[in-house]
Design a protein around this motif. Structure first.
Motif, PDB file in Angstrom:
ATOM      1  N   ASN A   6       1.043  -0.951  -0.055  1.00 32.23           N
ATOM      2  CA  ASN A   6       0.113  -0.146   0.264  1.00 32.23           C
ATOM      3  C   ASN A   6       0.895   1.343   0.256  1.00 32.23           C
ATOM      4  OD1 ASN A   6      -2.834  -1.253   0.166  1.00 32.23           O
ATOM      5  ND2 ASN A   6      -1.733  -2.023   1.744  1.00 32.23           N
ATOM      6  N   LYS A   7       1.730   1.034  -0.498  1.00 34.78           N
ATOM      7  CA  LYS A   7       2.896   2.780  -0.259  1.00 34.78           C
ATOM      8  C   LYS A   7       2.417   3.254  -0.990  1.00 34.78           C
ATOM      9  CE  LYS A   7       6.024   0.366  -2.042  1.00 34.78           C
ATOM     10  NZ  LYS A   7       8.164   0.249  -2.883  1.00 34.78           N
ATOM     11  N   VAL A   8       2.788   4.466  -0.974  1.00 31.60           N
ATOM     12  CA  VAL A   8       1.990   5.586  -1.723  1.00 31.60           C
ATOM     13  C   VAL A   8       2.339   6.087  -2.891  1.00 31.60           C
ATOM     14  CG1 VAL A   8       1.280   8.813  -1.679  1.00 31.60           C
ATOM     15  CG2 VAL A   8       0.601   6.585   0.771  1.00 31.60           C
ATOM     16  N   ALA A   9       1.104   6.457  -4.127  1.00 29.56           N
ATOM     17  CA  ALA A   9       2.162   6.690  -5.345  1.00 29.56           C
ATOM     18  C   ALA A   9       2.881   7.634  -5.534  1.00 29.56           C
ATOM     19  CB  ALA A   9       1.018   5.818  -6.658  1.00 29.56           C
ATOM     20  N   LEU A  30       7.315  13.193  12.079  1.00 31.68           N
ATOM     21  CA  LEU A  30       7.710  11.737  12.582  1.00 31.68           C
ATOM     22  C   LEU A  30       7.177  10.591  12.211  1.00 31.68           C
ATOM     23  CD1 LEU A  30      10.540  12.738  15.157  1.00 31.68           C
ATOM     24  CD2 LEU A  30      10.928  14.021  12.421  1.00 31.68           C
ATOM     25  N   PHE A  31       7.169  10.337  11.082  1.00 30.71           N
ATOM     26  CA  PHE A  31       6.232   9.015  10.850  1.00 30.71           C
ATOM     27  C   PHE A  31       6.940   7.793  10.633  1.00 30.71           C
ATOM     28  CE2 PHE A  31       3.541  12.520   8.882  1.00 30.71           C
ATOM     29  CZ  PHE A  31       2.195  11.933   9.554  1.00 30.71           C
ATOM     30  N   TYR A  32       6.586   7.115  11.792  1.00 33.32           N
ATOM     31  CA  TYR A  32       8.079   5.818  11.676  1.00 33.32           C
ATOM     32  C   TYR A  32       7.885   4.624  10.990  1.00 33.32           C
ATOM     33  CZ  TYR A  32      11.017   8.066  15.553  1.00 33.32           C
ATOM     34  OH  TYR A  32      11.265   8.813  16.061  1.00 33.32           O
ATOM     35  N   THR A  33       8.562   4.571  10.120  1.00 39.13           N
ATOM     36  CA  THR A  33       7.562   2.999   9.268  1.00 39.13           C
ATOM     37  C   THR A  33       9.047   2.304   8.997  1.00 39.13           C
ATOM     38  OG1 THR A  33       7.639   2.901   6.953  1.00 39.13           O
ATOM     39  CG2 THR A  33       8.981   4.966   7.376  1.00 39.13           C
ATOM     40  N   GLN A  34       8.332   1.536   8.509  1.00 40.59           N
ATOM     41  CA  GLN A  34       9.427  -0.246   8.703  1.00 40.59           C
ATOM     42  C   GLN A  34      10.692   0.010   7.110  1.00 40.59           C
ATOM     43  OE1 GLN A  34      11.008  -2.239  10.595  1.00 40.59           O
ATOM     44  NE2 GLN A  34       9.631  -1.313  12.414  1.00 40.59           N
ATOM     45  N   SER A  40       5.330   5.613   3.422  1.00 41.06           N
ATOM     46  CA  SER A  40       4.191   4.893   4.333  1.00 41.06           C
ATOM     47  C   SER A  40       3.403   5.068   3.708  1.00 41.06           C
ATOM     48  CB  SER A  40       5.051   4.678   5.427  1.00 41.06           C
ATOM     49  OG  SER A  40       3.800   4.140   6.340  1.00 41.06           O
ATOM     50  N   PRO A  41       2.432   4.359   3.827  1.00 40.82           N
ATOM     51  CA  PRO A  41       0.681   4.958   3.644  1.00 40.82           C
ATOM     52  C   PRO A  41       0.070   4.981   4.951  1.00 40.82           C
ATOM     53  CG  PRO A  41       1.042   2.074   4.046  1.00 40.82           C
ATOM     54  CD  PRO A  41       1.940   2.636   4.119  1.00 40.82           C
TER      55      PRO A  41
END
Length: 190
Positions: A6-9, A30-34, A40-41
């Motif tokens: 679901n990655k953001v285009a 700060l959006f934490y993501t893997q 990140s969605p």
């Protein structure tokens, strides 16, 4: 898998940054993501829920390296996600012997390294952007993170399911919890 699938285009990111109905909140988000690549969605979920985005957005991925120590100047790797926008990606790297209790707080180190990254970019907007980051930091830093869970594939053997579904997720939770309490300990939205 959810973040990968679901990655953001880029087009969606352009819609978010240009939509005048989305309020620009002061401060740093700060959006934490893997994810190390792609958006990140969690961003679209946040924007659709709150109808707002911060004046400076940083997608943060924390990675442990199989080396003893990472020097402070190599700890934070930045890239600009979208030209002419204050949206960045940051990979935070730690070695297995690195102290998680540095003199300078995680937040200060990240923001200082972000300003250094902007200073090293070419362009006449550099000083304006550094000033914007300073103002955003004074307005506050908000930590936004989703919850991820690693699961064994359907049909996996019981030992593998127990190891991954229980033990691995528990260890990740313990290590990430220690990182948060040692380095951040401020504001979180999940």
């Amino acid at each position: 898998m959810y973040e990968l699938e679901n990655k953001v285009a880029t087009e969606k990111l352009t819609d978010i940054t240009s939509d005048e109905r989305i309020h620009r909140a002061q401060g740093i988000g700060l959006f934490y993501t893997q994810l190390v690549h792609g958006i990140s969605p969690i961003l679209t979920h946040y924007v659709s829920s709150v109808s707002s985005r911060h004046s400076v957005v940083v997608f943060v991925s924390i990675k442990s390296l199989p080396i003893g120590k990472v020097s402070p100047e190599e700890r934070f790797l930045f890239e600009r996600v979208k030209p002419k926008e204050m949206i960045f990606r940051c990979i935070v790297r730690h070695g297995y012997k690195d102290s998680r209790k540095e003199q300078e707080t995680f937040e200060e180190m990240l923001v200082n390294q972000l300003k250094e990254f902007v200073r090293n970019e070419d362009g006449e907007e550099m000083q304006r952007e550094v000033t914007l980051i300073d103002h955003a930091q004074r307005d506050g830093v908000v930590y936004l993170m989703g919850k991820s869970l690693v699961m064994a594939k359907d049909g996996s053997k019981l030992v593998k399911k127990l190891t991954i579904d229980c033990l691995y997720n528990w260890l990740i939770k313990q290590n990430f919890g220690e990182f948060l309490s040692n380095n951040i300990g401020r504001k979180f939205l999940v």
